[in-house]
Design a protein around this motif. Sequence first.
Motif, PDB file in Angstrom:
ATOM      1  N   TRP A  65       1.997   7.338   4.405  1.00 50.52           N
ATOM      2  CA  TRP A  65       2.795   6.972   3.432  1.00 50.52           C
ATOM      3  C   TRP A  65       3.738   8.625   3.368  1.00 50.52           C
ATOM      4  O   TRP A  65       4.525   8.657   2.290  1.00 50.52           O
ATOM      5  N   LEU A 117       0.902  -0.669  -0.179  1.00 46.30           N
ATOM      6  CA  LEU A 117       2.583  -1.051  -0.847  1.00 46.30           C
ATOM      7  C   LEU A 117       3.783  -0.514  -0.257  1.00 46.30           C
ATOM      8  O   LEU A 117       4.809  -0.935  -0.197  1.00 46.30           O
ATOM      9  N   ARG A 164      -1.401  -3.676   7.244  1.00 48.24           N
ATOM     10  CA  ARG A 164      -0.155  -2.830   7.792  1.00 48.24           C
ATOM     11  C   ARG A 164       0.267  -2.926   8.874  1.00 48.24           C
ATOM     12  O   ARG A 164       1.818  -3.091   9.451  1.00 48.24           O
ATOM     13  N   ALA A 217      -9.482   2.851  -2.523  1.00 46.22           N
ATOM     14  CA  ALA A 217      -8.521   2.095  -3.560  1.00 46.22           C
ATOM     15  C   ALA A 217      -7.666   2.752  -3.024  1.00 46.22           C
ATOM     16  O   ALA A 217      -5.929   1.843  -3.399  1.00 46.22           O
ATOM     17  N   LEU A 218      -7.447   4.327  -3.156  1.00 46.09           N
ATOM     18  CA  LEU A 218      -6.435   5.068  -2.702  1.00 46.09           C
ATOM     19  C   LEU A 218      -5.675   4.660  -1.162  1.00 46.09           C
ATOM     20  O   LEU A 218      -4.742   4.595  -0.535  1.00 46.09           O
ATOM     21  N   ALA A 240      -7.454  -3.388   5.006  1.00 43.58           N
ATOM     22  CA  ALA A 240      -5.968  -2.145   4.927  1.00 43.58           C
ATOM     23  C   ALA A 240      -5.175  -1.936   6.173  1.00 43.58           C
ATOM     24  O   ALA A 240      -3.572  -2.049   5.753  1.00 43.58           O
ATOM     25  N   VAL A 273      -5.765   2.059   0.008  1.00 43.17           N
ATOM     26  CA  VAL A 273      -5.331   0.748   0.552  1.00 43.17           C
ATOM     27  C   VAL A 273      -3.918   0.547  -0.392  1.00 43.17           C
ATOM     28  O   VAL A 273      -2.941  -0.135   0.158  1.00 43.17           O
ATOM     29  N   LEU A 274      -3.607   1.244  -1.572  1.00 39.02           N
ATOM     30  CA  LEU A 274      -2.693   1.494  -1.979  1.00 39.02           C
ATOM     31  C   LEU A 274      -1.509   2.257  -1.184  1.00 39.02           C
ATOM     32  O   LEU A 274      -0.216   1.650  -0.592  1.00 39.02           O
ATOM     33  N   CYS A 275      -1.622   3.276  -0.618  1.00 41.79           N
ATOM     34  CA  CYS A 275      -0.914   3.799   0.492  1.00 41.79           C
ATOM     35  C   CYS A 275      -0.804   2.960   2.063  1.00 41.79           C
ATOM     36  O   CYS A 275       0.182   2.911   2.553  1.00 41.79           O
TER      37      CYS A 275
END
Length: 356
Positions: free
Chosen positions: A293, A345, A37, A337-338, A33, A340-342
């Motif tokens: 983020w 997204l 980015r 998971a958190l 992740a 990867v999302l941060c």
Amino acid sequence: MTTSSRISPCLWLVGARPRTLPASIAPVAVGAAAAWRSVLPPACPELFPQPGWCTAAQMRYQMFGSRFWVVTVLCAAVALLLQIAVNFANDYSDGIRGSDANRGESSGESSGEPTAKASVRSGADPSRPGAFQRLVASGVPPRLVLAAAGVASGAACVCGLAAIAVTRAWWLLAVGAVSLLAGWFYTGGRHPYGYAGFGELSVFAFFGLAAVLGTEYALTGGLDPPGALGAVCCGLNAVMLLMVNNLRDLNDDRAHGKRTLAVRLGERAARAALAVCAASEVLVGAAAGWLLWGAVGAAAMLIAGAVLPWRLARCAWARAFRPAFMAASGQSLAFAALFVLCAVLPAMVPGLFLGV
């Protein structure tokens, strides 16, 4: 029961310790992740000629993006196979030393049928005999367990060499060799460092720093601050997983001369150290979320990311080691998971939540 009847696929699956495997997959997800980015090309302005920074970013994406998923899958396979190899190697070494004999009886989570009182206290499920069985202690010939460790190690080496051939990061050979040696000497050899209280330091280094930063470097040829903070969090998650395991087995380990960190500190201080690790993981995670983020990422890490660490520390303090172990295992995946999302997204949807 004969030895041959005990050697079943189910027993081998239990012997591979599947609840420890998230600790090997999560760091690869975090490293990937962080890499994605920095590899993802930005939205370039419609100008001609294109700005230099935009051209450079697109070239970087063409260089690393085409091999991104292949290398990610190979890194995940290496991590998973190495973890399985280490689990089998530890089973072999502990088994021939007798450290796994009657494992868990003192904590109420024996490999047989725990008493009702112990089951309630520890969170063990008496309807699931063998939940903490070890292969050698269950009657599997040690040579077969050692062979299984060798097969898993060989498969990990093949995947690692493939990843290195794709990325041409040949220095990662040294990282892989050190990882294999560290896995063996954790409980193997004449002076295993896992018996001297250095296990937590080892898993922090290899399941945190090496796994995350090695994955990020293999994918991008560089590192960044969010990846470094993610590596620290993954390392702390691996430390908490091992600390819960060692707290559960504290009395057995002490009886067999296995001086883990929990044995050295004593149960009360070890539980306090586990709580400190849990709090530190949440705070460092919040810092990583802020870099990824802004306020949204920090809030996600502080609120959603604190649920399982809180449960882990509370259950460990109450000597409910089975739910504590499940929380520690789940936290590795939850943090990944958190993260990867941060990381993904905001990069894929610029301006999401007003860009905060």
